[in-house]
Design an enzyme around this catalytic site. Structure first.
Site, PDB file in Angstrom:
ATOM      1  N   THR A 151      22.290 -49.446 -89.808  1.00 54.96           N
ATOM      2  CA  THR A 151      21.552 -50.416 -90.588  1.00 54.96           C
ATOM      3  C   THR A 151      20.689 -51.090 -89.552  1.00 54.96           C
ATOM      4  O   THR A 151      21.000 -51.004 -88.363  1.00 54.96           O
ATOM      5  CB  THR A 151      22.549 -51.447 -91.179  1.00 54.96           C
ATOM      6  OG1 THR A 151      23.443 -50.786 -92.049  1.00 54.96           O
ATOM      7  CG2 THR A 151      21.872 -52.538 -91.950  1.00 54.96           C
ATOM      8  N   VAL A 161      25.830 -47.401-103.741  1.00 55.20           N
ATOM      9  CA  VAL A 161      25.028 -48.588-103.431  1.00 55.20           C
ATOM     10  C   VAL A 161      25.517 -49.208-102.127  1.00 55.20           C
ATOM     11  O   VAL A 161      26.710 -49.425-101.933  1.00 55.20           O
ATOM     12  CB  VAL A 161      25.087 -49.608-104.598  1.00 55.20           C
ATOM     13  CG1 VAL A 161      24.364 -50.887-104.226  1.00 55.20           C
ATOM     14  CG2 VAL A 161      24.479 -48.998-105.854  1.00 55.20           C
ATOM     15  N   THR A 169      26.151 -54.919 -90.425  1.00 58.88           N
ATOM     16  CA  THR A 169      26.050 -53.480 -90.240  1.00 58.88           C
ATOM     17  C   THR A 169      27.462 -52.909 -90.215  1.00 58.88           C
ATOM     18  O   THR A 169      28.432 -53.640 -89.986  1.00 58.88           O
ATOM     19  CB  THR A 169      25.279 -53.138 -88.954  1.00 58.88           C
ATOM     20  OG1 THR A 169      25.300 -51.725 -88.773  1.00 58.88           O
ATOM     21  CG2 THR A 169      25.889 -53.801 -87.728  1.00 58.88           C
ATOM     22  N   ILE A 186      30.310 -49.998 -92.135  1.00 62.20           N
ATOM     23  CA  ILE A 186      30.580 -49.290 -93.384  1.00 62.20           C
ATOM     24  C   ILE A 186      30.438 -50.265 -94.555  1.00 62.20           C
ATOM     25  O   ILE A 186      31.137 -51.281 -94.630  1.00 62.20           O
ATOM     26  CB  ILE A 186      31.973 -48.645 -93.337  1.00 62.20           C
ATOM     27  CG1 ILE A 186      31.949 -47.569 -92.224  1.00 62.20           C
ATOM     28  CG2 ILE A 186      32.356 -48.046 -94.680  1.00 62.20           C
ATOM     29  CD1 ILE A 186      33.182 -46.767 -92.070  1.00 62.20           C
ATOM     30  N   GLY A 187      29.493 -49.926 -95.432  1.00 66.21           N
ATOM     31  CA  GLY A 187      29.127 -50.846 -96.507  1.00 66.21           C
ATOM     32  C   GLY A 187      30.300 -51.292 -97.353  1.00 66.21           C
ATOM     33  O   GLY A 187      30.419 -52.475 -97.704  1.00 66.21           O
TER      34      GLY A 187
HETATM   35  N1  GLY Z   1      25.896 -50.726 -93.974  1.00 68.69           N
HETATM   36  C1  GLY Z   1      25.130 -49.661 -94.471  1.00 68.69           C
HETATM   37  C2  GLY Z   1      25.774 -48.909 -95.542  1.00 68.69           C
HETATM   38  O1  GLY Z   1      26.993 -48.732 -95.531  1.00 68.69           O
HETATM   39  O2  GLY Z   1      25.103 -48.478 -96.441  1.00 68.69           O
END
Ligand code: GLY
Length: 313
Positions: free
Chosen positions: A174, A203, A223, A225-226
């Site tokens: 990110t 998303v 930033t 893992i979303g």
């Molecule tokens: N932080 C970016 C994503 O996981 O999409």
């Protein structure tokens, strides 16, 4: 003029595991420092925090090394879908686009939506907006990202996520910028190509308040893992804790301790209205650099069990 304050700036280009080679580290460092230098100059010239954040995000999106804009990773179906958001802390207003394709700078769309009634658009709405704006079609694909995806395809996409910093270094990626301007206003912007190899329609946190948030007290860009960032509601949590009276450092620390306990893989950059610059991570590395008003520094080689670092200013 009265009440002019010293501007502050922090940016990031992702988080993840150790940089493999010093060569990689030096190139990433140079890229980040150059962008900090250019954007900090805008703040010195009196540009708003929002203008500075948008410019910083554009420069990071345009650098193919980082997973946003040009150089975004490919999803499981081989397509690029990008997400970006902008939060003006003074107005406490969030805008963003989710899973947009064929555009050079997704952050520009987030900026365009700042003054609209409908401020967060999905893939369909973003495409309609691009059409309304007569935006030129742009392909953000790089040879390297295509090659990475083809290699993953051979292994039937068994990896948890794609490499995020280009050229051999796997990262959660990110980009993000948080700025404090000479009028004391804070803004935050975040942009991403996503996790890489994700299923269609997934998303990202980057266009959610979990991944990007600001108010008059503080601003945060995340930033990592979303899903981990969303589960912690990280950016909004740190900012709101700061508004509730914790110092930015304590707010970040409390939030990172919780994230670490929950085995999350993430990082965040932040600054507050007093000019404090803070970062935190549970991942091995956070690719962040900042201007504290005097010098440009970074935390590329910062490795601290405290989970949280603060710039000496
Ligand atoms: N932080 C970016 C994503 O996981 O999409």
């Amino acid at each position: 003029m009265s009440n002019i304050i010293e501007p502050k700036l922090i940016i990031h280009g992702g988080a993840g595991s150790s940089l493999k080679g010093k060569g990689g580290l030096q190139v990433v460092r140079q890229s980040l420092h150059d962008i900090v230098s250019e954007v900090y100059q805008l703040l010195l010239e009196g540009k708003s925090a929002t203008e500075a954040v948008v410019r910083g995000c554009q420069l990071l999106e345009d650098n193919p090394r980082f997973n946003a804009g040009t150089g975004s990773v490919l999803q499981s179906d081989g397509q690029i879908r990008m997400s970006a958001s902008l939060m003006d802390g003074e107005k406490q207003r969030f805008s963003g686009v989710i899973n947009v394709s064929r555009v050079k700078n997704p952050i520009n769309l987030a900026q365009r939506l700042q003054n609209e009634d409908d401020r967060i658009l999905s893939d369909y709405g973003s495409t309609e907006l691009l059409r309304e704006l007569n935006s030129p079609i742009y392909d953000p694909l790089t040879d390297l990202r295509l090659h990475e995806w083809m290699e993953e395809r051979k292994e039937n996409f068994t990896k948890k996520m794609a490499g995020v910093v280009a050229e051999n270094e796997a990262r959660r990626g990110t980009i993000g910028v948080v700025a404090l301007d000479t009028q004391g206003r804070i803004s935050a912007g975040t942009s991403t190509g996503g996790k890489g190899l994700e299923r269609i329609g997934r998303v990202s946190d980057s266009a959610m308040p979990a991944g990007n948030y600001a108010n008059v007290y503080a601003g945060v860009s995340c930033t990592g893992i979303g899903e981990d960032i969303i589960d912690e509601c990280l950016a909004a949590k740190v900012v709101i804790r700061t508004g509730d009276g914790l110092s930015l450092e304590d707010a970040m620390k409390k939030s990172m301790i919780e994230a670490n306990k929950n085995k999350r893989d993430l990082g965040a950059i932040a600054l507050d209205r007093h000019g404090n610059i803070v970062w935190g991570k549970t991942s091995e590395v956070l690719l962040a650099a900042y201007h504290d008003g005097k010098n440009i520094s970074d935390c590329l080689e910062w490795d601290d069990d405290n989970l949280v670092g603060i710039a000496n200013n």
